[in-house]
Design a protein around this motif. Structure first.
Motif, PDB file in Angstrom:
ATOM      1  N   LEU A   1       0.836  -1.294   0.007  1.00 21.31           N
ATOM      2  CA  LEU A   1       0.021  -0.077  -0.140  1.00 21.31           C
ATOM      3  C   LEU A   1       0.777   1.411  -0.059  1.00 21.31           C
ATOM      4  CD1 LEU A   1      -2.710  -1.306   2.592  1.00 21.31           C
ATOM      5  CD2 LEU A   1      -3.215  -0.532  -0.029  1.00 21.31           C
ATOM      6  N   ILE A   2       1.805   1.221   0.805  1.00 23.73           N
ATOM      7  CA  ILE A   2       2.800   2.343   0.787  1.00 23.73           C
ATOM      8  C   ILE A   2       3.503   2.718  -0.478  1.00 23.73           C
ATOM      9  CG2 ILE A   2       5.011   3.296   1.644  1.00 23.73           C
ATOM     10  CD1 ILE A   2       4.175   1.784   4.517  1.00 23.73           C
ATOM     11  N   ALA A   3       4.082   1.498  -1.156  1.00 18.81           N
ATOM     12  CA  ALA A   3       4.908   1.688  -2.342  1.00 18.81           C
ATOM     13  C   ALA A   3       3.660   1.968  -3.518  1.00 18.81           C
ATOM     14  CB  ALA A   3       5.383   0.316  -2.769  1.00 18.81           C
ATOM     15  N   ALA A   4       2.573   1.604  -3.575  1.00 15.24           N
ATOM     16  CA  ALA A   4       1.475   1.916  -4.443  1.00 15.24           C
ATOM     17  C   ALA A   4       1.143   3.509  -4.362  1.00 15.24           C
ATOM     18  CB  ALA A   4       0.127   0.800  -4.281  1.00 15.24           C
ATOM     19  N   ARG A   5       0.819   3.990  -3.358  1.00 13.29           N
ATOM     20  CA  ARG A   5       0.373   5.156  -2.856  1.00 13.29           C
ATOM     21  C   ARG A   5       1.495   6.217  -3.724  1.00 13.29           C
ATOM     22  NH1 ARG A   5       0.593   6.053   3.128  1.00 13.29           N
ATOM     23  NH2 ARG A   5      -1.152   4.628   3.061  1.00 13.29           N
ATOM     24  N   GLU A   6       2.953   5.851  -3.567  1.00 13.27           N
ATOM     25  CA  GLU A   6       3.948   6.562  -3.823  1.00 13.27           C
ATOM     26  C   GLU A   6       3.938   6.767  -5.381  1.00 13.27           C
ATOM     27  OE1 GLU A   6       8.513   7.127  -4.215  1.00 13.27           O
ATOM     28  OE2 GLU A   6       7.917   5.310  -3.258  1.00 13.27           O
ATOM     29  N   ALA A   7       3.747   5.159  -6.027  1.00 14.87           N
ATOM     30  CA  ALA A   7       3.898   5.179  -7.469  1.00 14.87           C
ATOM     31  C   ALA A   7       2.508   5.956  -7.999  1.00 14.87           C
ATOM     32  CB  ALA A   7       3.498   3.651  -7.846  1.00 14.87           C
ATOM     33  N   LEU A   8       1.395   5.865  -7.552  1.00 18.92           N
ATOM     34  CA  LEU A   8       0.290   6.650  -8.337  1.00 18.92           C
ATOM     35  C   LEU A   8       0.395   8.040  -8.304  1.00 18.92           C
ATOM     36  CD1 LEU A   8      -2.150   5.672  -9.668  1.00 18.92           C
ATOM     37  CD2 LEU A   8      -3.392   5.658  -7.540  1.00 18.92           C
ATOM     38  N   ALA A   9       0.826   8.370  -7.112  1.00 13.99           N
ATOM     39  CA  ALA A   9       1.008  10.121  -6.735  1.00 13.99           C
ATOM     40  C   ALA A   9       2.068  10.476  -7.799  1.00 13.99           C
ATOM     41  CB  ALA A   9       1.423  10.364  -5.514  1.00 13.99           C
ATOM     42  N   GLY A  10       3.316   9.606  -8.167  1.00 15.83           N
ATOM     43  CA  GLY A  10       4.300  10.232  -9.037  1.00 15.83           C
ATOM     44  C   GLY A  10       3.772  10.123 -10.302  1.00 15.83           C
ATOM     45  N   SER A  11       2.927   9.523 -10.754  1.00 22.51           N
ATOM     46  CA  SER A  11       2.436   9.149 -12.062  1.00 22.51           C
ATOM     47  C   SER A  11       1.655  10.358 -12.406  1.00 22.51           C
ATOM     48  CB  SER A  11       1.582   7.796 -12.120  1.00 22.51           C
ATOM     49  OG  SER A  11       0.133   8.086 -11.579  1.00 22.51           O
ATOM     50  N   GLY A  12       0.924  11.014 -11.377  1.00 24.97           N
ATOM     51  CA  GLY A  12       0.049  11.972 -11.897  1.00 24.97           C
ATOM     52  C   GLY A  12      -1.146  11.643 -12.374  1.00 24.97           C
ATOM     53  N   LEU A  13      -1.539  10.193 -12.212  1.00 25.17           N
ATOM     54  CA  LEU A  13      -2.880   9.803 -12.801  1.00 25.17           C
ATOM     55  C   LEU A  13      -3.959  10.230 -11.766  1.00 25.17           C
ATOM     56  CD1 LEU A  13      -2.690   6.253 -14.138  1.00 25.17           C
ATOM     57  CD2 LEU A  13      -3.836   7.916 -15.178  1.00 25.17           C
TER      58      LEU A  13
END
Length: 402
Positions: A77-89
């Motif tokens: 969940l922590i990693a997914a949160r960062e990935a999604l935020a970084g993608s700008g999606l």
């Protein structure tokens, strides 16, 4: 066939609490392996691992939510949160129906299982918490990531031992290529650093008591780690239309089965997977500049993998850079391929090749450029990531710069 790109990445492991921190540690050749700290560690003969230190779950999640989250789910969940935020999606109602999650794990909620075995068999309790099953099930992390972000397309977990993350990312690639999804959060997570998790691996006699030294003549086994990495895989035209920053293109994938032995790797199975990924990506062997190796630090695995690389790449193998970042973050089992993918993206985006640290003596059976001990500046246009698991299951991904 639709092209697939990476537009976001996140990580949480012994090297760092984010993809950025983990990448910085790889560049610096930092080691996340140290003395283990958990109940009954003194009963183990293996007492080292790449354990996440100073972690406070309540700094990341509400206390009530933690009753549902085993550590492997928390890390995902922590990693997914960062990935999604970084993608700008922005996951709109419409996009949510075409967005999915595919995560790899080898152990699932093993810490939950370990704790509850203790309650029943050691402490004599006759009841366990009502959420034990939702916490320990293999799909828990994928399901919670889908719920946290409203991803209502395909969502499932892949469990193929140490190749789980690469298989998961390969399935995510296929979902987008086929049009079943436009966006997939994918990668893997594992947290097996507990008494039962280490004790089981001790029985195999493949663990090192003093460190992970892939490809080195002095290597004496693998070292376990824990953590997660998650990436946003996105259909290329969709990413381009919204002006997303593209980190890399996922160009090819292949998976094979040795069909020979449950624990001993087979060179021909590895070869076929590497060749298949090159073929799927439309890449000549000479186009690849870096391979992130499976590189566990066991005698048989490293020797077999090096032989497979030599067989596939021929004379180009002498110019190929091949490193194992497990020397830094340990073997994260089902999450390891995902954390290693960070090194592949770093090579393409930053021109930095992560090193194999702990290397102290050459082995004639591993006579490749293993980028010993220090990161290297080198521009590469295409890279590969190998994962070869118990059960004879092989999964190889090819990435290229966009």
């Amino acid at each position: 066939m639709r092209r697939v790109v990476i537009t976001g990445q996140g990580a949480f492991c012994a090297l760092g609490a984010s993809a950025g921190e983990t990448g910085a540690a790889m560049r610096e050749g930092r080691c996340g392996i140290g003395e283990l700290d958990f109940a009954d560690v003194e009963r183990l003969s293996i007492r080292i691992g790449a354990q996440i230190r100073g972690y406070d779950p309540e700094a990341h999640f509400p206390k009530q939510a933690l009753t549902l989250y085993d550590p492997f789910t928390q890390y995902a969940l922590i990693a997914a949160r960062e990935a999604l935020a970084g993608s700008g999606l922005e996951i709109t109602e419409e996009l949510g129906e075409e967005a999915g999650v595919v995560l790899g794990t080898a152990g699932g909620g093993l810490q939950t299982q370990d704790e509850n075995y203790r309650d029943v068999f050691e402490r004599g309790k006759n009841r366990v918490h009502p959420f034990v099953v939702p916490r320990l099930m293999m799909n828990a992390a994928a399901s919670h990531v889908s719920m946290a972000h409203g991803l209502r397309g395909p969502a499932f977990s892949v469990a193929t031992a140490c190749a789980s993350s690469n298989h998961a990312m390969g399935q995510a690639l296929g979902l987008i290529r086929s049009g079943q999804a436009r966006v997939v959060l994918t990668g893997g997570s594992d947290s097996m650093l507990c008494f039962g998790g280490i004790k089981a691996w001790e029985g195999l006699r493949v663990m090192s008591k003093d460190g992970c030294r892939p490809f080195s003549a002095s290597r004496n086994g693998m070292v376990q780690g824990e953590g997660a990495a998650v990436f946003v895989f996105e259909e290329y035209e969709h990413a381009r239309a919204r002006g997303a920053e593209i980190l890399a293109e996922v160009a090819g994938f292949s998976m094979t089965s040795d069909a020979s032995d449950i624990v001993t790797p087979n060179q021909h199975g590895a070869e076929r997977a590497i060749r298949g990924a090159l073929r799927d990506a439309g890449l000549a062997p000479e186009a690849v500049g870096y391979v992130n190796a499976h590189g566990t630090g066991t005698t048989v695995n490293d020797r077999t993998e090096c032989a497979a690389i030599r067989a596939v790449f021929g004379a180009h193998a002498d110019r190929l850079m091949v490193s194992s970042t497990k020397s830094m973050h340990g073997h994260i089992m089902g999450g390891t391929g995902a954390v290693e993918m960070l090194a592949c993206v770093m090579a393409l985006r930053e021109g930095v090749i992560a090193p194999t640290i702990g290397y102290d003596a050459p082995d004639p059976d591993c006579d490749l450029d293993v980028v010993p001990n220090e990161a290297r500046a080198a521009r590469v246009g295409a890279v590969m990531s190998n994962a070869f698991a118990f059960g004879g299951l092989n999964a190889v991904l090819a990435l290229r710069a966009v």
